[in-house]
Enzyme design. Structure first.
Site, PDB file in Angstrom:
ATOM      1  N   LYS A  73     -27.920  -6.280 -36.678  1.00  0.00           N
ATOM      2  CA  LYS A  73     -26.695  -6.734 -36.024  1.00  0.00           C
ATOM      3  C   LYS A  73     -26.780  -8.134 -35.425  1.00  0.00           C
ATOM      4  O   LYS A  73     -27.797  -8.543 -34.880  1.00  0.00           O
ATOM      5  CB  LYS A  73     -26.328  -5.764 -34.891  1.00  0.00           C
ATOM      6  N   HIS A  75       1.148  -9.754 -40.551  1.00  0.00           N
ATOM      7  CA  HIS A  75       0.787  -8.328 -40.418  1.00  0.00           C
ATOM      8  C   HIS A  75      -0.686  -8.098 -40.784  1.00  0.00           C
ATOM      9  O   HIS A  75      -1.051  -7.000 -41.187  1.00  0.00           O
ATOM     10  CB  HIS A  75       1.674  -7.436 -41.286  1.00  0.00           C
ATOM     11  N   GLU A 103     -15.894 -11.926 -27.779  1.00  0.00           N
ATOM     12  CA  GLU A 103     -15.484 -10.598 -27.280  1.00  0.00           C
ATOM     13  C   GLU A 103     -15.304 -10.610 -25.770  1.00  0.00           C
ATOM     14  O   GLU A 103     -14.344 -10.053 -25.233  1.00  0.00           O
ATOM     15  CB  GLU A 103     -16.536  -9.547 -27.645  1.00  0.00           C
ATOM     16  N   SER A 140     -28.527  -6.166 -31.357  1.00  0.00           N
ATOM     17  CA  SER A 140     -28.408  -4.797 -30.886  1.00  0.00           C
ATOM     18  C   SER A 140     -29.802  -4.261 -30.623  1.00  0.00           C
ATOM     19  O   SER A 140     -30.755  -4.597 -31.329  1.00  0.00           O
ATOM     20  CB  SER A 140     -27.715  -3.952 -31.952  1.00  0.00           C
TER      21      SER A 140
END
Ligand code: ARG
Length: 465
Positions: free
Chosen positions: A289, A162, A296, A283
């Protein structure tokens, strides 16, 4: 309306007007099926050699066909071949150019053959080569994963259920879980290859042919295990492409699960691993970043692969025997699936071995969240408590730990004895992370010695491929 005969077409004989120009564009497949040119030529050569062996073509005709096809292949390789939409597909483009080059012998190539068995052969040859390439990349990814696991057999991280801290596990054990998913994907890929590796050549349009053909011979020449059993089935079913796409959908699903973990683990909140800069991007607005774009993107690409699987299933649904033009729609989804899988595997095979684990962070995270609570319960069972009672006792100790901000291993013996007087000094052996891992010492467990052995077995399986 004036009737003019369309003579540019290889099938133009019975027609009295030219194809509508929109219909020509709408029905053509050459823009995408030219990708199978090499396989088309390979299939034509095998067919021509067989026709010569059975006496349908003369040796001189075969020689002309051979040199003509070699010339066509050269032109395609050099990029000088001129593909024409008027000639509809890769098959007729190549045949027309061959005839242009060698004259009437070129016109004999299509004896005892149809584009229906031709295209069924080409796709199988194309997909078989793609499968072999994919299997190589998959093996490379597995090797990198297993090698990283082997050197991290005793690197400790929290295991999750979980996505909540559950029990400490070996990072190597986690990596080998990925490898098991990939191992089954490889098995499915090989199953698919074995089933598709039959030659449809000789089925002709649908019913077979009146010429003395030798299907065993063309099958062997093209590296197929045997000729397909039934001519109607041979030209119509694309189940092998569907099977490949379902392999691909599962593989991509697995890669998306791995991607998800990489994305989580590289976040500041987890901080478990570092991906090399070359697999990340920045970024344009936030200077701090470093984004895990590669995982992704792979996670995102599952969408198109799942879509292609559904497209092919739907394409095949309710098609009557035998060949239908619907099947021309099999190629773009199939090709894009091959491209997507190959790119994703390549990215992963390059990236996974370059993962750097932040061992201290992982260890810290494993210490938080009472990850050795089950070990304490098992210890109490060892003292004679029934498991349910032990569970209750440890629950109370955890509640105290939450209140006091202390992990179980940080409580003193007296505090622990407050929950169960029988607890002894040796409890601290099982409350350590190392003790917890080492105690799960069985086949398939997370004890470092088991993980090392599992990594060796996994490597041996790769070697046996
Ligand atoms: N371009 C066609 C395909 O991809 C080749 C077979 C066409 N056969 C036919 N009889 N129209 O399926």
């Amino acid at each position: 309306m004036t009737k003019e005969q369309d003579t540019s077409k290889l099938w133009g004989g019975r027609f009295t007007e030219a194809t509508d120009s929109f219909v020509q564009r709408f029905t053509a497949s050459v823009a995408f099926d030219q990708r199978m040119a090499r396989q088309d030529i390979q299939g034509s050569l095998a067919h021509a050699e067989m026709l010569q062996a059975t006496g349908v073509l003369t040796e001189a005709e075969l020689e002309e066909i051979r040199s003509g096809l070699a010339q066509v292949q050269r032109e395609i390789d050099e990029g000088s071949f001129s593909w024409s939409t008027e000639l509809e597909d890769v098959h007729m483009n190549i045949e027309a150019r061959l005839t242009e080059l060698i004259g009437s012998s070129g016109k004999k190539l299509h004896t005892g053959r149809s584009r229906n068995d031709q295209v069924a052969t080409d796709i199988r040859l194309y997909l078989r080569a793609a499968i072999d390439h994919i299997a190589q990349e998959l093996t490379r990814l597995q090797r990198g994963t297993i090698e990283l696991a082997a050197v991290n057999a005793d690197t400790i991280m929290p295991g999750f259920t979980h996505l909540q801290t559950a029990q400490p596990v070996s990072f190597g054990h986690h990596l080998l879980a990925w490898n098991e998913m990939l191992e089954r994907d490889h098995g499915r890929l090989m199953d698919c290859r074995a089933r598709l590796n039959q030659s449809p050549l000789g089925a002709a349009a649908l019913a077979g042919t009146t010429y003395p053909i030798d299907r065993e011979r063309t099958a062997a020449a093209l590296g197929f295990d045997r000729p397909t059993e039934n001519s109607l089935d041979s030209v119509s079913d694309r189940d092998f492409a569907i099977e490949f796409c379902s392999f691909a959908a599962l593989l991509m699903t697995h890669l998306s699960r791995i991607s998800e973990e990489l994305v989580l683990w590289t976040s500041a909140q987890f901080g478990f691993i570092e991906l090399p800069d070359r697999f990340c991007t920045g970024s344009s607005i936030m200077p701090q970043k470093k984004n895990p774009d590669v995982p992704e993107l792979v996670r995102g690409k599952v969408g198109r692969v799942n879509g292609h699987l559904v497209a092919l299933l739907t394409l095949m649904k309710s098609q009557p025997l035998a060949y239908n033009k619907d099947n021309q729609e099999d190629k773009e989804p199939l090709f894009d699936t091959v491209d997507t899988v190959l790119d994703s595997l390549r990215a992963f095979a390059d990236m996974i071995p370059a993962i750097r684990p932040h061992k201290a962070h992982m260890r810290d995270a494993a210490r938080r969240g009472f990850s050795t609570a089950t070990d304490l319960a098992d210890y109490l069972v060892g003292l004679g408590l029934p498991f349910r009672d032990a569970h209750e006792v440890v629950g109370k100790a955890v509640a105290h730990g939450i209140e006091s901000g202390k992990d179980l291993a940080e409580m003193d013996l007296a505090t622990l004895q407050g929950f169960c007087p029988a607890i002894g000094e040796d409890v601290f052996d099982v409350l350590t992370l190392e003790g917890s891992l080492a105690a799960r010492d069985h086949f398939g467990g997370t004890a470092p010695a088991q993980v090392t052995a599992a990594a060796q077995r996994a490597l041996a399986r790769l070697q046996a491929r």
